[in-house]
Scaffold this active site. Structure first.
Site, PDB file in Angstrom:
ATOM      1  N   HIS A  55       0.832  -1.210   0.000  1.00  0.00           N
ATOM      2  CA  HIS A  55       0.000   0.000   0.000  1.00  0.00           C
ATOM      3  C   HIS A  55       0.863   1.254   0.000  1.00  0.00           C
ATOM      4  O   HIS A  55       0.618   2.199  -0.772  1.00  0.00           O
ATOM      5  CB  HIS A  55      -0.916  -0.027   1.225  1.00  0.00           C
ATOM      6  CG  HIS A  55      -1.779   1.186   1.369  1.00  0.00           C
ATOM      7  ND1 HIS A  55      -3.033   1.276   0.800  1.00  0.00           N
ATOM      8  CD2 HIS A  55      -1.568   2.351   2.019  1.00  0.00           C
ATOM      9  CE1 HIS A  55      -3.560   2.463   1.096  1.00  0.00           C
ATOM     10  NE2 HIS A  55      -2.687   3.132   1.835  1.00  0.00           N
ATOM     11  N   GLU A  56       1.886   1.294   0.850  1.00  0.00           N
ATOM     12  CA  GLU A  56       2.734   2.483   0.940  1.00  0.00           C
ATOM     13  C   GLU A  56       3.589   2.666  -0.308  1.00  0.00           C
ATOM     14  O   GLU A  56       3.747   3.785  -0.808  1.00  0.00           O
ATOM     15  CB  GLU A  56       3.610   2.409   2.196  1.00  0.00           C
ATOM     16  CG  GLU A  56       2.853   2.354   3.505  1.00  0.00           C
ATOM     17  CD  GLU A  56       1.869   3.492   3.687  1.00  0.00           C
ATOM     18  OE1 GLU A  56       2.091   4.584   3.117  1.00  0.00           O
ATOM     19  OE2 GLU A  56       0.850   3.301   4.381  1.00  0.00           O
ATOM     20  N   HIS A  99       1.497   4.246  -2.989  1.00  0.00           N
ATOM     21  CA  HIS A  99       1.365   5.700  -2.867  1.00  0.00           C
ATOM     22  C   HIS A  99       2.527   6.398  -3.571  1.00  0.00           C
ATOM     23  O   HIS A  99       2.338   7.400  -4.273  1.00  0.00           O
ATOM     24  CB  HIS A  99       1.353   6.115  -1.396  1.00  0.00           C
ATOM     25  CG  HIS A  99       0.013   6.032  -0.736  1.00  0.00           C
ATOM     26  ND1 HIS A  99      -1.136   6.572  -1.276  1.00  0.00           N
ATOM     27  CD2 HIS A  99      -0.365   5.476   0.451  1.00  0.00           C
ATOM     28  CE1 HIS A  99      -2.154   6.361  -0.461  1.00  0.00           C
ATOM     29  NE2 HIS A  99      -1.721   5.693   0.591  1.00  0.00           N
ATOM     30  N   GLU A 123      -6.443   6.354  -1.468  1.00  0.00           N
ATOM     31  CA  GLU A 123      -6.305   5.191  -0.597  1.00  0.00           C
ATOM     32  C   GLU A 123      -6.814   3.927  -1.292  1.00  0.00           C
ATOM     33  O   GLU A 123      -6.192   2.859  -1.197  1.00  0.00           O
ATOM     34  CB  GLU A 123      -7.062   5.424   0.715  1.00  0.00           C
ATOM     35  CG  GLU A 123      -6.501   6.547   1.571  1.00  0.00           C
ATOM     36  CD  GLU A 123      -5.054   6.316   1.958  1.00  0.00           C
ATOM     37  OE1 GLU A 123      -4.675   5.170   2.256  1.00  0.00           O
ATOM     38  OE2 GLU A 123      -4.281   7.293   1.954  1.00  0.00           O
TER      39      GLU A 123
END
Length: 270
Positions: free
Chosen positions: A135-136, A139, A196
């Site tokens: 997820h990070e 980003h 997100e």
């Protein structure tokens, strides 16, 4: 400044400030080139590390670094095979564990990632760390930091344009109040939630290519939900999708992530 000239400049920024997200094919709002935003982000990251307790030699710290490298490598494989060689040339991946009981992790533009020790019990194991790491990393890959800054610039620009265009002080005050609430709830919060959701989907894909089981992403968010005690603001007032929305999305996307991973010869997952 003449209001027509100002509005023309705002429109021009929209036109020239677009960049394609390679993972979605969508055109995104981004006024900040990597060469502009990355050095500042790197300096801020280094300053943060100096001011906080970095855990350097524990098995968890080593695992976070190895998982991060594995997922960044998977992302590069995907980018290279889909016509984006050199996309990561300005990135400087770094993964640090910081002593802090906050249940969180974050990423700065250019690939500078922090995990707080407070999130490790939720992660439970290497695969859980991979869910958060994917997820990070996503980003960073999607330039979400630069997009948020760009959206903030547009939000401010429209506010200035409105104040220039409205001469009556009372009407101008009403505009400012309505615009402040409306742009936040109607534009900026949905914009953040979309980031997100996008990071969840991209992260699921690259963690699967890295050999981690994407089915575990929904399980991690079930643990996140339990840890929060179901205390969260309504989704439309939040920067993040609700836990239930994320669990449903990740459950439905996991088979697609496995299918994508098979294109890279990955048929078993840990």
């Amino acid at each position: 400044m003449n209001k027509n000239i100002f509005l023309t400049l705002v429109v021009l920024l929209f036109v020239i400030g677009c960049k394609t997200n390679p993972f979605t094919g969508k055109s995104t709002l981004n006024f900040y080139p990597n060469t502009s935003i990355f050095p500042t982000a790197f300096a801020q990251y280094d300053e943060f590390l100096k001011e906080n307790k970095v855990v350097e030699s524990s098995s968890e710290a080593k695992m976070i670094s190895s998982v991060g490298q594995r997922i960044a490598t998977a992302a590069e494989r995907w980018l290279n095979s889909n016509g984006y060689p050199g996309y990561l040339k300005d990135y400087q991946w770094e993964y640090n564990l910081v002593q802090d009981e906050t249940v969180n992790a974050w990423c700065m533009p250019g690939g500078k990632i922090v995990f707080y020790t407070g999130i490790l019990p939720i992660c439970q194991d290497e695969t859980g760390i991979a869910v958060v790491m994917g997820h990070e990393v996503a980003h960073a890959l999607a330039d979400h930091g630069a997009q948020r800054m760009s959206a903030g610039m547009v939000q401010q620009g429209v506010a200035v344009a409105g104040n220039i265009a409205i001469n009556d002080p009372e009407k101008r005050n009403i505009f400012n109040q309505a615009y402040g609430i409306g742009s936040a709830v109607g534009v900026m919060l949905p914009f953040s939630r979309s980031h997100e959701t996008e990071a969840d989907r991209i992260g699921l894909q690259i963690m699967a290519i890295a050999g981690y089981n994407p089915d575990e992403a929904a399980e991690l968010w079930k643990r996140m939900k339990a840890n929060s005690g179901n205390q969260a603001p309504p989704e439309f007032l939040s920067t993040h999708p609700s836990n239930d929305t994320r669990i449903a999305n990740l459950t439905s996307w996991a088979p697609l992530a496995k299918e994508e991973a098979r294109k890279y010869g990955v048929t078993s997952f840990q």
